[in-house]
Design a protein around this motif. Structure first.
Motif, PDB file in Angstrom:
ATOM      1  N   LEU A   1       0.842  -1.076  -0.032  1.00 50.91           N
ATOM      2  CA  LEU A   1       0.062  -0.044   0.215  1.00 50.91           C
ATOM      3  C   LEU A   1       0.793   1.360   0.091  1.00 50.91           C
ATOM      4  O   LEU A   1       1.585   1.483   0.914  1.00 50.91           O
ATOM      5  CB  LEU A   1      -0.958   0.070   1.106  1.00 50.91           C
ATOM      6  N   ARG A   2       0.675   2.086  -0.989  1.00 49.49           N
ATOM      7  CA  ARG A   2       1.635   3.431  -1.274  1.00 49.49           C
ATOM      8  C   ARG A   2       0.717   4.470  -1.070  1.00 49.49           C
ATOM      9  O   ARG A   2      -0.452   4.329  -1.780  1.00 49.49           O
ATOM     10  CB  ARG A   2       2.386   3.096  -2.380  1.00 49.49           C
ATOM     11  N   TYR A   3       1.314   5.494  -0.817  1.00 45.62           N
ATOM     12  CA  TYR A   3       0.618   6.812  -0.826  1.00 45.62           C
ATOM     13  C   TYR A   3       0.917   7.874  -1.840  1.00 45.62           C
ATOM     14  O   TYR A   3       2.680   7.970  -1.785  1.00 45.62           O
ATOM     15  CB  TYR A   3       0.673   7.442   0.394  1.00 45.62           C
ATOM     16  N   TYR A   4       0.535   8.756  -2.490  1.00 47.45           N
ATOM     17  CA  TYR A   4       1.443   9.675  -3.369  1.00 47.45           C
ATOM     18  C   TYR A   4       0.369  11.154  -3.238  1.00 47.45           C
ATOM     19  O   TYR A   4      -0.710  10.928  -3.073  1.00 47.45           O
ATOM     20  CB  TYR A   4       1.183   9.409  -4.948  1.00 47.45           C
ATOM     21  N   TRP A   5       1.416  12.049  -3.280  1.00 51.07           N
ATOM     22  CA  TRP A   5       0.763  13.518  -3.452  1.00 51.07           C
ATOM     23  C   TRP A   5       1.151  14.282  -4.865  1.00 51.07           C
ATOM     24  O   TRP A   5       2.060  13.721  -5.193  1.00 51.07           O
ATOM     25  CB  TRP A   5       1.135  14.434  -2.161  1.00 51.07           C
ATOM     26  N   TYR A   6       0.360  14.969  -5.162  1.00 47.70           N
ATOM     27  CA  TYR A   6       0.950  15.844  -6.204  1.00 47.70           C
ATOM     28  C   TYR A   6       0.078  17.203  -6.121  1.00 47.70           C
ATOM     29  O   TYR A   6      -0.973  17.229  -5.417  1.00 47.70           O
ATOM     30  CB  TYR A   6       0.465  15.189  -7.742  1.00 47.70           C
TER      31      TYR A   6
ATOM     32  N   LYS B   1       1.317  22.276  -9.560  1.00 44.82           N
ATOM     33  CA  LYS B   1       2.242  22.623 -10.431  1.00 44.82           C
ATOM     34  C   LYS B   1       3.018  21.414 -11.007  1.00 44.82           C
ATOM     35  O   LYS B   1       4.239  21.800 -11.129  1.00 44.82           O
ATOM     36  CB  LYS B   1       3.151  23.506  -9.545  1.00 44.82           C
ATOM     37  N   ASP B   2       2.376  20.349 -11.035  1.00 46.20           N
ATOM     38  CA  ASP B   2       2.973  19.194 -11.551  1.00 46.20           C
ATOM     39  C   ASP B   2       4.036  18.639 -10.521  1.00 46.20           C
ATOM     40  O   ASP B   2       4.917  18.053 -11.233  1.00 46.20           O
ATOM     41  CB  ASP B   2       3.376  19.191 -12.948  1.00 46.20           C
ATOM     42  N   GLN B   3       4.080  19.005  -9.366  1.00 48.81           N
ATOM     43  CA  GLN B   3       5.097  18.251  -8.322  1.00 48.81           C
ATOM     44  C   GLN B   3       4.506  17.312  -7.803  1.00 48.81           C
ATOM     45  O   GLN B   3       3.200  17.258  -7.654  1.00 48.81           O
ATOM     46  CB  GLN B   3       5.636  19.395  -7.377  1.00 48.81           C
ATOM     47  N   GLY B   4       5.345  16.195  -7.340  1.00 51.12           N
ATOM     48  CA  GLY B   4       4.519  15.242  -6.613  1.00 51.12           C
ATOM     49  C   GLY B   4       5.589  14.196  -6.215  1.00 51.12           C
ATOM     50  O   GLY B   4       6.531  14.200  -6.741  1.00 51.12           O
ATOM     51  N   ASP B   5       5.171  13.317  -5.317  1.00 51.68           N
ATOM     52  CA  ASP B   5       6.187  12.260  -4.884  1.00 51.68           C
ATOM     53  C   ASP B   5       5.411  11.232  -4.280  1.00 51.68           C
ATOM     54  O   ASP B   5       4.132  11.373  -3.661  1.00 51.68           O
ATOM     55  CB  ASP B   5       7.308  12.831  -3.915  1.00 51.68           C
TER      56      ASP B   5
END
Length: 181
Positions: free
Chosen positions: A124-129, A132-136
Motif C-alpha cells: 500500500l503506497r501513498y502519493y501526493w501531487y 504545479k505538476d510536482q509530486g512524490d
C-alpha cells in the motif's frame, strides 16, 4: 433420432482481475444454431444469464468469482456434456487518505499529516501531487510539501498492489494550504 451433444464452449479470457467498482466481460465466440447459458455453479443449478454468449460483470463485493458456461443447440435442445469455467478476481480499493486544509505562515516546506485512513502495510503506497505538476511518493506520515505564497492546491491518493501488475487506486482527496508570505 439421436442428436449429438455440442462441444463444450470456449471462454475468452478464462481469467481476469479488476478493482472493486470496475467492470469485466467474459465471452464465447457466437456460433449459429447455438445459445450460451452462464451459471454460478458447475452443476448448472444457479443460472446467471441465459441465451447470451457475453457475460458482463460489475461485482459489488471483493473476492474471487467463478462462472460456468454451457453451449446448447438451439434446434435440438441438446447441451454440452461439460461446462467450462472462468474466474474473476475482484480486489478491494484502499480507503481514501484524508488531509485537512491548512493555513501557515511562510513559504518553506510544510509538514502535512494524513489524518484519516493511513495504514502503512506492505503493497500500500501513498502519493501526493499539486497543481504545479510536482509530486512524490509518501514514505512517512507526516510528510513535507512545498508551498508558495497564497493558495496551494494538492491531491493525495493511495494505491494497493496485488501481485506483479495489478494495482487498485483509492479515490483522490484534495486539500489546500494557504501560505501567508
Amino acid at each position: 433420432t439421436v442428436n449429438a451433444n455440442p462441444d463444450d464452449p470456449v471462454i475468452s479470457p478464462t481469467a481476469g482481475t479488476i478493482c472493486l467498482g470496475q467492470t469485466f466481460t467474459f465471452s464465447a465466440p457466437q456460433q449459429d444454431d447455438f445459445i450460451y447459458n452462464w451459471y454460478a455453479d458447475e452443476k448448472r443449478e444457479t443460472t446467471i444469464l441465459e441465451d447470451n454468449n457475453t457475460l458482463f460483470l460489475e461485482p459489488e463485493k471483493a473476492g474471487s468469482y467463478t462462472y460456468y458456461l454451457e453451449r446448447e443447440n438451439r434446434k435440438t435442445g441438446c447441451k454440452s456434456t461439460g461446462v467450462v469455467s472462468a474466474t474473476l478476481q475482484v480486489n478491494p480499493i484502499p480507503l481514501t487518505p484524508i488531509v485537512n486544509d491548512l493555513v501557515v505562515c511562510g513559504t518553506e516546506d510544510v509538514l502535512v499529516t494524513i489524518s484519516e485512513n493511513y495504514n502503512p502495510v506492505q503493497g500500500l503506497r501513498y502519493y501526493w501531487y499539486n497543481d504545479k505538476d510536482q509530486g512524490d511518493e509518501i514514505t512517512k506520515n507526516p510528510f513535507e510539501v512545498p508551498v508558495a505564497a497564497g493558495t496551494n492546491s494538492f491531491s493525495i491518493y493511495a494505491t494497493q498492489q496485488y501481485g506483479e501488475e495489478d494495482f487498485c487506486n483509492s479515490e483522490i482527496d484534495e486539500f489546500t494550504i494557504f501560505a501567508y508570505p
